[in-house]
Design a protein around this motif. Sequence first.
Motif, short mmCIF file in Angstrom:
data_model
loop_
_atom_site.label_atom_id
_atom_site.label_comp_id
_atom_site.label_asym_id
_atom_site.label_seq_id
_atom_site.Cartn_x
_atom_site.Cartn_y
_atom_site.Cartn_z
N LYS A 89 3.65 24.46 31.35
CA LYS A 89 3.24 25.71 32.19
C LYS A 89 3.23 25.16 33.54
O LYS A 89 2.50 25.77 34.37
CB LYS A 89 2.23 25.93 31.86
CG LYS A 89 2.01 26.09 30.21
CD LYS A 89 0.88 26.48 29.63
CE LYS A 89 1.20 26.99 27.75
NZ LYS A 89 -0.84 27.08 27.36
N GLY A 90 4.16 24.49 34.17
CA GLY A 90 3.93 24.28 35.66
C GLY A 90 3.49 23.18 35.45
O GLY A 90 3.62 23.01 36.93
N LEU A 102 -4.08 27.70 46.17
CA LEU A 102 -4.91 27.39 45.98
C LEU A 102 -5.84 28.16 46.65
O LEU A 102 -7.16 28.75 46.52
CB LEU A 102 -5.15 26.16 45.32
CG LEU A 102 -4.64 25.81 43.95
CD1 LEU A 102 -4.93 24.61 43.39
CD2 LEU A 102 -5.26 26.58 42.22
N VAL A 103 -5.81 27.06 48.31
CA VAL A 103 -6.44 28.00 49.26
C VAL A 103 -6.74 29.82 49.10
O VAL A 103 -7.85 30.09 48.95
CB VAL A 103 -6.58 27.63 50.53
CG1 VAL A 103 -6.87 28.78 51.98
CG2 VAL A 103 -6.22 25.79 50.29
N ALA A 109 -4.24 27.26 36.84
CA ALA A 109 -3.04 27.72 35.77
C ALA A 109 -2.03 30.15 36.55
O ALA A 109 -1.72 29.72 36.30
CB ALA A 109 -3.76 28.38 34.52
N ARG A 110 -3.44 29.82 37.82
CA ARG A 110 -2.28 31.59 38.24
C ARG A 110 -1.66 31.31 39.03
O ARG A 110 -0.03 31.69 38.78
CB ARG A 110 -3.49 32.26 38.52
CG ARG A 110 -4.98 33.41 37.32
CD ARG A 110 -5.61 34.09 38.33
NE ARG A 110 -6.48 33.45 39.57
CZ ARG A 110 -7.97 32.85 38.88
NH1 ARG A 110 -7.83 32.07 37.78
NH2 ARG A 110 -8.41 32.30 40.29
N VAL A 111 -1.86 30.31 39.82
CA VAL A 111 -0.49 30.37 41.00
C VAL A 111 0.56 29.19 41.04
O VAL A 111 1.06 28.99 40.95
CB VAL A 111 -1.45 28.62 41.90
CG1 VAL A 111 -2.44 29.42 42.64
CG2 VAL A 111 -1.60 27.35 41.86
N LEU A 112 0.44 28.65 39.77
CA LEU A 112 1.75 27.24 38.80
C LEU A 112 2.33 28.92 38.03
O LEU A 112 3.37 28.41 37.88
CB LEU A 112 0.52 26.95 37.74
CG LEU A 112 0.28 25.41 38.25
CD1 LEU A 112 -0.19 24.75 37.07
CD2 LEU A 112 1.30 24.61 39.48
N GLY A 113 1.92 30.14 38.00
CA GLY A 113 2.30 30.93 37.14
C GLY A 113 3.47 31.83 37.71
O GLY A 113 4.05 32.63 37.17
#
Length: 415
Positions: free
Chosen positions: A345-346, A375-376, A411-415
Motif C-alpha cells: 500500500k505504498g 509527513l511534516v 498511510a495517509r500520505v502514501l495513499g
Amino acid sequence: MTYTAPVPAPAAEATAPRTSAELIRADGTALAHNYHPLPVVVARAEGAWVEDVEGRRYLDMLAGYSALNFGHRHPALIEAAKRQLDEVTLTSRAFHNDRLAGFAESLSALVGLEMTLPMNTGAEAVESAVKVARKWAYEVKGVAEDRATVIVAAGNFHGRTTTIVSFSDDEVARGGFGPFTPGFRIVPYDDLAALEAAIDETTAAVLIEPIQGEAGVIIPSDGYLRGVRELTRRTNVLFIADEIQSGLGRTGTTLAVQHENVLPDMLLLGKALGGGIVPVSAVLAGRDVLGVLRPGEHGSTFGGNPLAAAVGSAVVALLETGEYQRRARELGTVLDTGLASLVGKGVTGYRSRGLWAGVDVDPAVGTGREISERLVREGVLVKDTHGSTIRLAPPLTVTGEEIESALDALARVLG
C-alpha cells in the motif's frame, strides 16, 4: 583578592521574533549548505514532541538519529546537567575531575568491557578506534610498521572526516575530498566468506555496524555477528562494533550485538550517550587493547569533561533499570505490525528491530524526501535516506498510541 566580573550593559530592546520562513531563509544565507533540512524550525521540545516557532506541534519519529533515545529534555538528564553546571563544566584532561572515573566505571560495567576512552562525537570515536587498532597491530600482533589494514563493510556510515570517507562507498560523502587515507579494505556487508578472504597478516581490525543505519536500517542475517566474532578471534583480528546509532537501548537490548550474544573487542558509543544534551562518545575495550595508548599519543580537550561525564552517568543509570530496553522491545512490535500492514500500500518493504525501522517507499508514490515533507504537514517528523527509504527511530519514551498515530499519518500520505 577575588575577581569580580563586570556587569554587562542592559540589552537593547529585543527585535520581533522571526517566523519559520524567515529563519529558514537566514539559515540558507548564514550557514554552509552541508545539510538539506526539512522545512521545520524547532523552538521547544518535550518528550517525543517538538514545537516550531509558530507553536505547531510535531511527533518526533527520528529522535536525532538516536541521539534522543530518552526523549527531549528527560527530567533526570536535565537535572544531572543543571547540578553539574553549578559545580564545574571543564577541566581538560590536564587534570583529573571528580565525575569521570565514576562515569567510566559504570559504562564499562553496563557493556562488559574494562576500559573507556572518552571522546565527544561519533566520528571522533571511530577515528580513535582506527588509531588504537593500528597501534595494537604493531605492538601486540606484530604487523610491519605502516602496513596495518582495517576491513569495513560496503554501505557503511561511520562519519564524514577525511579518514572515514576514505573507506566509504558513498560518492556524495567522498566526491571532491581526496586524496584518501590508505589502509582500508571494503567487503560486502553480511558476507562472511568475503570477509574471511580479505583477512591477511596485515589485518588489524574488522569495523562494522551491527545494523547499518544510514544505509536504511540494514539488518544482517542471523549468525552473521557470531560469525564475525568467531572469525576475528580465530585470525587474531580485533572486532570493532560501531553502535553509535544502534546501541543504548534502541533495538530492545543495551547493544545490538547482544541479539547474538556477542561481545566485540572494541565498542563505539555516542549519540544517546549524551542524552541529547551534550556531545559524548566513547571507545570501550579491554586493557589489552586500550592499554596500548600512552600519554600524549591521543587526546581531546573536551573528551571526558565533567558536564559530559555527569550526563553520561545519568544515561547509564537509566539503562541500568532495563526499562528502556523493554519499551523498545514491546513498542517495537507495535511498529513492526503497523509497517507490515502498509506493505503493498505504498510500501515495498521494510526492516525493523526494536524501535528502529527503514521503510522502502514505492517510487511511484514519491521519493523518501517527498514522503518526509508530506509527513511534516501531518505533524510527523521522519528523515529520508538513499532516495526512496525513510527512517523511523522515535524516542524510547514514545507511546504505542503515538506510534499508531504516526503510522496512520504515513498511510495517509502514501495513499
